[in-house]
Design a protein around this motif. Sequence first.
Motif, PDB file in Angstrom:
ATOM      1  N   ILE A 110       9.056  14.662  -0.073  1.00  0.00           N
ATOM      2  CA  ILE A 110       8.098  13.709  -0.655  1.00  0.00           C
ATOM      3  C   ILE A 110       8.145  12.382   0.089  1.00  0.00           C
ATOM      4  O   ILE A 110       7.102  11.763   0.367  1.00  0.00           O
ATOM      5  CB  ILE A 110       8.388  13.513  -2.152  1.00  0.00           C
ATOM      6  N   SER A 111       9.360  11.929   0.442  1.00  0.00           N
ATOM      7  CA  SER A 111       9.461  10.657   1.177  1.00  0.00           C
ATOM      8  C   SER A 111       8.794  10.771   2.547  1.00  0.00           C
ATOM      9  O   SER A 111       8.213   9.790   3.056  1.00  0.00           O
ATOM     10  CB  SER A 111      10.928  10.251   1.331  1.00  0.00           C
ATOM     11  N   ALA A 112       8.863  11.969   3.174  1.00  0.00           N
ATOM     12  CA  ALA A 112       8.183  12.162   4.464  1.00  0.00           C
ATOM     13  C   ALA A 112       6.679  11.972   4.304  1.00  0.00           C
ATOM     14  O   ALA A 112       6.016  11.340   5.158  1.00  0.00           O
ATOM     15  CB  ALA A 112       8.490  13.554   5.005  1.00  0.00           C
ATOM     16  N   LEU A 113       6.116  12.500   3.217  1.00  0.00           N
ATOM     17  CA  LEU A 113       4.692  12.323   2.942  1.00  0.00           C
ATOM     18  C   LEU A 113       4.364  10.845   2.721  1.00  0.00           C
ATOM     19  O   LEU A 113       3.361  10.325   3.247  1.00  0.00           O
ATOM     20  CB  LEU A 113       4.295  13.155   1.725  1.00  0.00           C
ATOM     21  N   TYR A 114       5.226  10.157   1.943  1.00  0.00           N
ATOM     22  CA  TYR A 114       4.994   8.731   1.676  1.00  0.00           C
ATOM     23  C   TYR A 114       5.059   7.906   2.966  1.00  0.00           C
ATOM     24  O   TYR A 114       4.243   6.984   3.186  1.00  0.00           O
ATOM     25  CB  TYR A 114       6.017   8.210   0.673  1.00  0.00           C
ATOM     26  N   TYR A 115       6.031   8.215   3.834  1.00  0.00           N
ATOM     27  CA  TYR A 115       6.148   7.473   5.106  1.00  0.00           C
ATOM     28  C   TYR A 115       4.938   7.741   6.011  1.00  0.00           C
ATOM     29  O   TYR A 115       4.466   6.850   6.731  1.00  0.00           O
ATOM     30  CB  TYR A 115       7.440   7.853   5.819  1.00  0.00           C
ATOM     31  N   LEU A 116       4.441   8.978   5.974  1.00  0.00           N
ATOM     32  CA  LEU A 116       3.263   9.309   6.777  1.00  0.00           C
ATOM     33  C   LEU A 116       2.041   8.519   6.295  1.00  0.00           C
ATOM     34  O   LEU A 116       1.275   7.965   7.116  1.00  0.00           O
ATOM     35  CB  LEU A 116       2.994  10.817   6.694  1.00  0.00           C
ATOM     36  N   LEU A 117       1.874   8.436   4.957  1.00  0.00           N
ATOM     37  CA  LEU A 117       0.770   7.636   4.407  1.00  0.00           C
ATOM     38  C   LEU A 117       0.945   6.161   4.746  1.00  0.00           C
ATOM     39  O   LEU A 117      -0.031   5.464   5.077  1.00  0.00           O
ATOM     40  CB  LEU A 117       0.717   7.825   2.880  1.00  0.00           C
ATOM     41  N   ALA A 118       2.184   5.680   4.682  1.00  0.00           N
ATOM     42  CA  ALA A 118       2.452   4.269   4.987  1.00  0.00           C
ATOM     43  C   ALA A 118       2.145   3.966   6.443  1.00  0.00           C
ATOM     44  O   ALA A 118       1.559   2.909   6.773  1.00  0.00           O
ATOM     45  CB  ALA A 118       3.914   3.939   4.667  1.00  0.00           C
ATOM     46  N   TYR A 119       2.514   4.886   7.340  1.00  0.00           N
ATOM     47  CA  TYR A 119       2.238   4.635   8.769  1.00  0.00           C
ATOM     48  C   TYR A 119       0.733   4.666   9.047  1.00  0.00           C
ATOM     49  O   TYR A 119       0.236   3.887   9.865  1.00  0.00           O
ATOM     50  CB  TYR A 119       2.967   5.659   9.639  1.00  0.00           C
ATOM     51  N   THR A 120       0.027   5.560   8.385  1.00  0.00           N
ATOM     52  CA  THR A 120      -1.432   5.616   8.550  1.00  0.00           C
ATOM     53  C   THR A 120      -2.060   4.284   8.130  1.00  0.00           C
ATOM     54  O   THR A 120      -2.932   3.725   8.818  1.00  0.00           O
ATOM     55  CB  THR A 120      -2.019   6.764   7.716  1.00  0.00           C
ATOM     56  N   PHE A 121      -1.609   3.770   6.965  1.00  0.00           N
ATOM     57  CA  PHE A 121      -2.110   2.478   6.493  1.00  0.00           C
ATOM     58  C   PHE A 121      -1.696   1.364   7.459  1.00  0.00           C
ATOM     59  O   PHE A 121      -2.486   0.452   7.766  1.00  0.00           O
ATOM     60  CB  PHE A 121      -1.571   2.220   5.090  1.00  0.00           C
ATOM     61  N   PHE A 122      -0.446   1.426   7.941  1.00  0.00           N
ATOM     62  CA  PHE A 122       0.061   0.445   8.905  1.00  0.00           C
ATOM     63  C   PHE A 122      -0.805   0.438  10.166  1.00  0.00           C
ATOM     64  O   PHE A 122      -1.129  -0.624  10.723  1.00  0.00           O
ATOM     65  CB  PHE A 122       1.516   0.785   9.233  1.00  0.00           C
ATOM     66  N   TYR A 123      -1.188   1.614  10.628  1.00  0.00           N
ATOM     67  CA  TYR A 123      -1.992   1.748  11.853  1.00  0.00           C
ATOM     68  C   TYR A 123      -3.318   0.983  11.723  1.00  0.00           C
ATOM     69  O   TYR A 123      -3.698   0.203  12.597  1.00  0.00           O
ATOM     70  CB  TYR A 123      -2.236   3.231  12.127  1.00  0.00           C
ATOM     71  N   PHE A 124      -3.979   1.189  10.585  1.00  0.00           N
ATOM     72  CA  PHE A 124      -5.282   0.538  10.400  1.00  0.00           C
ATOM     73  C   PHE A 124      -5.125  -0.966  10.153  1.00  0.00           C
ATOM     74  O   PHE A 124      -5.951  -1.765  10.619  1.00  0.00           O
ATOM     75  CB  PHE A 124      -6.044   1.192   9.250  1.00  0.00           C
ATOM     76  N   VAL A 125      -4.082  -1.393   9.432  1.00  0.00           N
ATOM     77  CA  VAL A 125      -3.876  -2.820   9.174  1.00  0.00           C
ATOM     78  C   VAL A 125      -3.568  -3.560  10.466  1.00  0.00           C
ATOM     79  O   VAL A 125      -4.125  -4.648  10.746  1.00  0.00           O
ATOM     80  CB  VAL A 125      -2.739  -3.015   8.144  1.00  0.00           C
ATOM     81  N   ILE A 126      -2.686  -3.003  11.297  1.00  0.00           N
ATOM     82  CA  ILE A 126      -2.334  -3.644  12.561  1.00  0.00           C
ATOM     83  C   ILE A 126      -3.557  -3.726  13.482  1.00  0.00           C
ATOM     84  O   ILE A 126      -3.802  -4.740  14.152  1.00  0.00           O
ATOM     85  CB  ILE A 126      -1.184  -2.874  13.245  1.00  0.00           C
ATOM     86  N   THR A 127      -4.317  -2.654  13.487  1.00  0.00           N
ATOM     87  CA  THR A 127      -5.529  -2.649  14.316  1.00  0.00           C
ATOM     88  C   THR A 127      -6.497  -3.753  13.901  1.00  0.00           C
ATOM     89  O   THR A 127      -7.171  -4.382  14.735  1.00  0.00           O
ATOM     90  CB  THR A 127      -6.222  -1.281  14.212  1.00  0.00           C
ATOM     91  N   HIS A 128      -6.554  -4.023  12.585  1.00  0.00           N
ATOM     92  CA  HIS A 128      -7.466  -5.045  12.063  1.00  0.00           C
ATOM     93  C   HIS A 128      -7.001  -6.461  12.403  1.00  0.00           C
ATOM     94  O   HIS A 128      -7.814  -7.333  12.743  1.00  0.00           O
ATOM     95  CB  HIS A 128      -7.599  -4.889  10.553  1.00  0.00           C
ATOM     96  N   PHE A 129      -5.674  -6.706  12.346  1.00  0.00           N
ATOM     97  CA  PHE A 129      -5.176  -8.077  12.498  1.00  0.00           C
ATOM     98  C   PHE A 129      -4.758  -8.415  13.931  1.00  0.00           C
ATOM     99  O   PHE A 129      -4.739  -9.585  14.300  1.00  0.00           O
ATOM    100  CB  PHE A 129      -3.981  -8.305  11.559  1.00  0.00           C
ATOM    101  N   GLN A 130      -4.360  -7.453  14.726  1.00  0.00           N
ATOM    102  CA  GLN A 130      -3.825  -7.734  16.066  1.00  0.00           C
ATOM    103  C   GLN A 130      -4.915  -7.495  17.130  1.00  0.00           C
ATOM    104  O   GLN A 130      -5.331  -6.341  17.369  1.00  0.00           O
ATOM    105  CB  GLN A 130      -2.615  -6.846  16.346  1.00  0.00           C
ATOM    106  N   PRO A 131      -5.330  -8.542  17.818  1.00  0.00           N
ATOM    107  CA  PRO A 131      -6.439  -8.394  18.796  1.00  0.00           C
ATOM    108  C   PRO A 131      -5.996  -7.909  20.187  1.00  0.00           C
ATOM    109  O   PRO A 131      -6.817  -7.430  20.959  1.00  0.00           O
ATOM    110  CB  PRO A 131      -7.016  -9.809  18.883  1.00  0.00           C
ATOM    111  N   PHE A 132      -4.720  -8.008  20.509  1.00  0.00           N
ATOM    112  CA  PHE A 132      -4.256  -7.676  21.854  1.00  0.00           C
ATOM    113  C   PHE A 132      -3.817  -6.213  21.920  1.00  0.00           C
ATOM    114  O   PHE A 132      -2.941  -5.767  21.168  1.00  0.00           O
ATOM    115  CB  PHE A 132      -3.107  -8.600  22.271  1.00  0.00           C
ATOM    116  N   GLN A 133      -4.412  -5.473  22.879  1.00  0.00           N
ATOM    117  CA  GLN A 133      -4.170  -4.043  22.971  1.00  0.00           C
ATOM    118  C   GLN A 133      -2.734  -3.715  23.381  1.00  0.00           C
ATOM    119  O   GLN A 133      -2.147  -2.744  22.890  1.00  0.00           O
ATOM    120  CB  GLN A 133      -5.161  -3.424  23.972  1.00  0.00           C
ATOM    121  N   ASP A 134      -2.150  -4.489  24.286  1.00  0.00           N
ATOM    122  CA  ASP A 134      -0.788  -4.200  24.716  1.00  0.00           C
ATOM    123  C   ASP A 134       0.215  -4.403  23.576  1.00  0.00           C
ATOM    124  O   ASP A 134       1.164  -3.648  23.414  1.00  0.00           O
ATOM    125  CB  ASP A 134      -0.409  -5.057  25.920  1.00  0.00           C
TER     126      ASP A 134
END
Length: 420
Positions: A110-134
């Motif tokens: 269950i924690s693996a599923l939760y971490y996977l959901l958290a990383y997915t959310f993290f991916y989209f949040v970082i993409t929204h706030f961080q403008p530099f690709q590197d």
Amino acid sequence: MSVSIAHIALFYFFNSDASGTELQWKNGIIASHSTMFLIFLITGLSVIIIRKRGLINKPYARAIPHFMFLFFLLIGTIITGIDQLITNAITPFMIVCFFTAMVLIIPPLISALYYLLAYTFFYFVITHFQPFQDVLLSNYVNGLTSVAIAWFLSMILWRNFVYRFRNDRLVRQQQTALQDQNNELSRIANELREVNKSRIRLFSIISHDLRGPLANLNSLMKLVQNDDITEPEFKELLPELASQTLLTSELLDNLLNWSKNNLNGISCHPKAFAIHDITSDIIRLYESQTGLKGLVISNDTDPQHMAYADPGMISLVLRNLISNAIKFSEKNGKISVYSKIKGLVAEISVEDSGIGIEPERITSLFGDDQFSTQGTAGEKGTGLGLLLCREFVERNGGSIGVQSTPDKGSRFWFTVPTAT
């Protein structure tokens, strides 16, 4: 909660001249920590209420750790995204990943599923706030690394927790089993001590009570053998000799039945029989004893009353009760044996006009402690008879009791099932 309050106070009262991106970052941090504070407060109050009301096993109570696990990951991701306004670090996300790994109640799958959901959310949040690709690429890798390490840590801690829990439960079970065994051994040891104490006392009484009649019989036989006694004198002693012989025989019968009963050698074989007939046979057995005391013993049982019990056991009960009535009756007294039908049982009573029993001794009459009282003519006994009476009556599905008034007599009664 204290960390959230400290962050709110720090960002609210300091750096008050912030503007632009810095002000946006400051307000975002205050809002996220305020939300965290409210969630902590509501969850804490809910846990207190659940514990006080004993609702821990309810589904919503079990869901609280899962909710908090996901909330930590969510709020940590949001704060990390807000921090991207002024820094490239993802420290809040790393902290919440490692912190949630210590929540041992969440299984690894269950924690693996939760971490996977958290990383997915993290991916989209970082993409929204961080403008530099590197920087984005570096954060993606660092975030994935944090999640992977946190999950492996969570799995290791979970396995250790389960292993320790199982060991603790096994130890508790073994301790409980040992305690039960110790309690059982203590109970058996106490019973053995009581049995040995009763047997020692019983055999001392028996040896004392048997010695007298046998010594008298031996002396009489020697007198007859040596012609030291005349025939008229011998005949004169015969009734007393018969009485002592009967008492000795009765004592041996009780001892034999008690021994068999305590060794589980006696089994109950019930059948229908007439109460009047068995009572008549026992009264005839004691004619010599009643004659010596001038007692009148009457069989007032109803000839129509039928019992369904073991005749041998009930005969022993009646013999003991009638013998005791004779033993504690004064000369020229009266003894009556009668029966009543009460529902599905027959109540048989042996009533005498003898010396009665003191109230403080009545409660111990049918107990396991044997004690003997001499009769009105010096008759002896072991005190074993009433114990046998109780055990035999109870084996036949009945009960036994006594009513007595000092100097006025006693009534011993017992019940047996009726024959239908």
